[in-house]
Design a protein around this motif. Structure first.
Motif, mmCIF file in Angstrom:
data_model
loop_
_atom_site.group_PDB
_atom_site.id
_atom_site.type_symbol
_atom_site.label_atom_id
_atom_site.label_comp_id
_atom_site.label_asym_id
_atom_site.label_seq_id
_atom_site.Cartn_x
_atom_site.Cartn_y
_atom_site.Cartn_z
ATOM 1 N N ILE A 196 -33.492 -44.575 -20.898
ATOM 2 C CA ILE A 196 -33.275 -45.173 -19.333
ATOM 3 C C ILE A 196 -34.012 -45.156 -18.537
ATOM 4 O O ILE A 196 -35.175 -44.053 -18.823
ATOM 5 C CB ILE A 196 -32.303 -43.717 -19.217
ATOM 6 N N GLU A 197 -34.213 -45.300 -17.666
ATOM 7 C CA GLU A 197 -35.146 -45.350 -16.443
ATOM 8 C C GLU A 197 -35.387 -45.714 -15.195
ATOM 9 O O GLU A 197 -34.096 -46.766 -14.722
ATOM 10 C CB GLU A 197 -36.394 -46.689 -16.542
ATOM 11 N N GLY A 198 -35.419 -44.840 -14.003
ATOM 12 C CA GLY A 198 -35.417 -45.419 -12.924
ATOM 13 C C GLY A 198 -35.659 -46.786 -12.223
ATOM 14 O O GLY A 198 -36.614 -47.560 -13.342
ATOM 15 N N ASP A 199 -35.243 -47.470 -11.271
ATOM 16 C CA ASP A 199 -36.074 -49.126 -10.830
ATOM 17 C C ASP A 199 -37.475 -48.615 -10.079
ATOM 18 O O ASP A 199 -37.983 -49.906 -10.537
ATOM 19 C CB ASP A 199 -34.646 -49.740 -9.459
ATOM 20 N N GLU A 200 -37.618 -47.274 -10.131
ATOM 21 C CA GLU A 200 -39.074 -47.899 -9.700
ATOM 22 C C GLU A 200 -40.145 -46.238 -10.945
ATOM 23 O O GLU A 200 -40.063 -45.192 -10.767
ATOM 24 C CB GLU A 200 -39.158 -47.263 -8.311
ATOM 25 N N ALA A 201 -39.555 -46.994 -11.810
ATOM 26 C CA ALA A 201 -39.987 -46.143 -12.873
ATOM 27 C C ALA A 201 -41.118 -45.375 -13.084
ATOM 28 O O ALA A 201 -41.241 -44.049 -13.272
ATOM 29 C CB ALA A 201 -40.394 -46.826 -14.275
ATOM 30 N N PHE A 202 -42.411 -45.926 -11.971
ATOM 31 C CA PHE A 202 -43.725 -45.268 -11.817
ATOM 32 C C PHE A 202 -43.369 -43.785 -10.765
ATOM 33 O O PHE A 202 -44.459 -42.938 -10.993
ATOM 34 C CB PHE A 202 -44.609 -45.752 -11.693
ATOM 35 N N HIS A 203 -42.239 -43.858 -10.293
ATOM 36 C CA HIS A 203 -41.772 -42.614 -9.501
ATOM 37 C C HIS A 203 -40.822 -41.876 -9.803
ATOM 38 O O HIS A 203 -40.249 -41.182 -9.331
ATOM 39 C CB HIS A 203 -41.475 -43.768 -8.573
ATOM 40 N N SER A 204 -40.219 -42.126 -10.807
ATOM 41 C CA SER A 204 -38.855 -41.345 -11.743
ATOM 42 C C SER A 204 -39.485 -40.761 -12.900
ATOM 43 O O SER A 204 -40.296 -40.604 -13.881
ATOM 44 C CB SER A 204 -38.337 -43.141 -12.107
ATOM 45 N N ARG A 205 -38.713 -39.775 -12.911
ATOM 46 C CA ARG A 205 -38.860 -38.525 -13.865
ATOM 47 C C ARG A 205 -37.949 -39.573 -15.071
ATOM 48 O O ARG A 205 -36.273 -39.632 -14.625
ATOM 49 C CB ARG A 205 -38.515 -37.096 -13.742
ATOM 50 N N ASP A 206 -37.759 -40.260 -16.272
ATOM 51 C CA ASP A 206 -37.098 -40.550 -16.906
ATOM 52 C C ASP A 206 -37.440 -40.678 -18.292
ATOM 53 O O ASP A 206 -38.048 -40.144 -18.651
ATOM 54 C CB ASP A 206 -36.354 -41.849 -16.411
ATOM 55 N N SER A 207 -36.872 -41.381 -19.148
ATOM 56 C CA SER A 207 -37.490 -41.681 -20.627
ATOM 57 C C SER A 207 -38.297 -41.942 -21.150
ATOM 58 O O SER A 207 -39.341 -41.371 -21.779
ATOM 59 C CB SER A 207 -36.223 -42.579 -21.622
#
Length: 139
Positions: A78-89
């Motif tokens: 999973i990723e946020g739509d702004e992956a560089f500003h997101s805590r995700d996979s």
């Protein structure tokens, strides 16, 4: 999940969305769907992310481009739509499908944004899709 939700961070109003909890019981998910899930870091917290890869896929993480991760059975990336500003996979790796509790299907409010939440196409440079997954919907 900006800019998909709450695209104007200066607005006082937040998007209100429709959650489909019933359709998660069969554990069938598609790449590009937006879901809510218990955070694998803090189970008291519910997060909203987009499914990027499903079991059997391989993905190149954004933060460690030299690595390749295989998504195991029963997990998703999973990723946020702004992956560089997101805590995700990219931070915590694949997550168990059992943590997913709803699919986000519609934006209900504000009226100017009313409509279905669209899937995003897969970045085929990062995701190598498994050809056949009997328990997953293919793109």
């Amino acid at each position: 999940m900006q800019p998909t939700f709450n695209p104007d961070s200066n607005m006082m109003r937040k998007d209100i969305v429709l959650l489909d909890k019933w359709s998660t019981t069969n554990h069938i998910f598609e790449r590009g769907q937006v879901v809510t899930l218990k955070s694998p870091i803090d189970p008291k917290c519910i997060i909203t992310k987009r499914i990027i890869a499903i079991p059997g896929d391989t993905i190149v993480p954004l933060r460690k481009k030299e690595d390749v991760v295989s998504v195991p059975e029963g997990h998703v990336w999973i990723e946020g739509d702004e992956a560089f500003h997101s805590r995700d996979s990219n931070s915590f790796g694949t997550v168990p499908i059992g943590l997913i509790n709803a699919k986000v299907t519609y934006i209900l409010w504000p009226p100017s944004r009313f409509g279905p939440v669209t899937k995003k196409p897969v970045d085929k440079d990062r995701v190598k899709m498994n050809v056949f997954r009997p328990n997953m919907v293919e793109d």
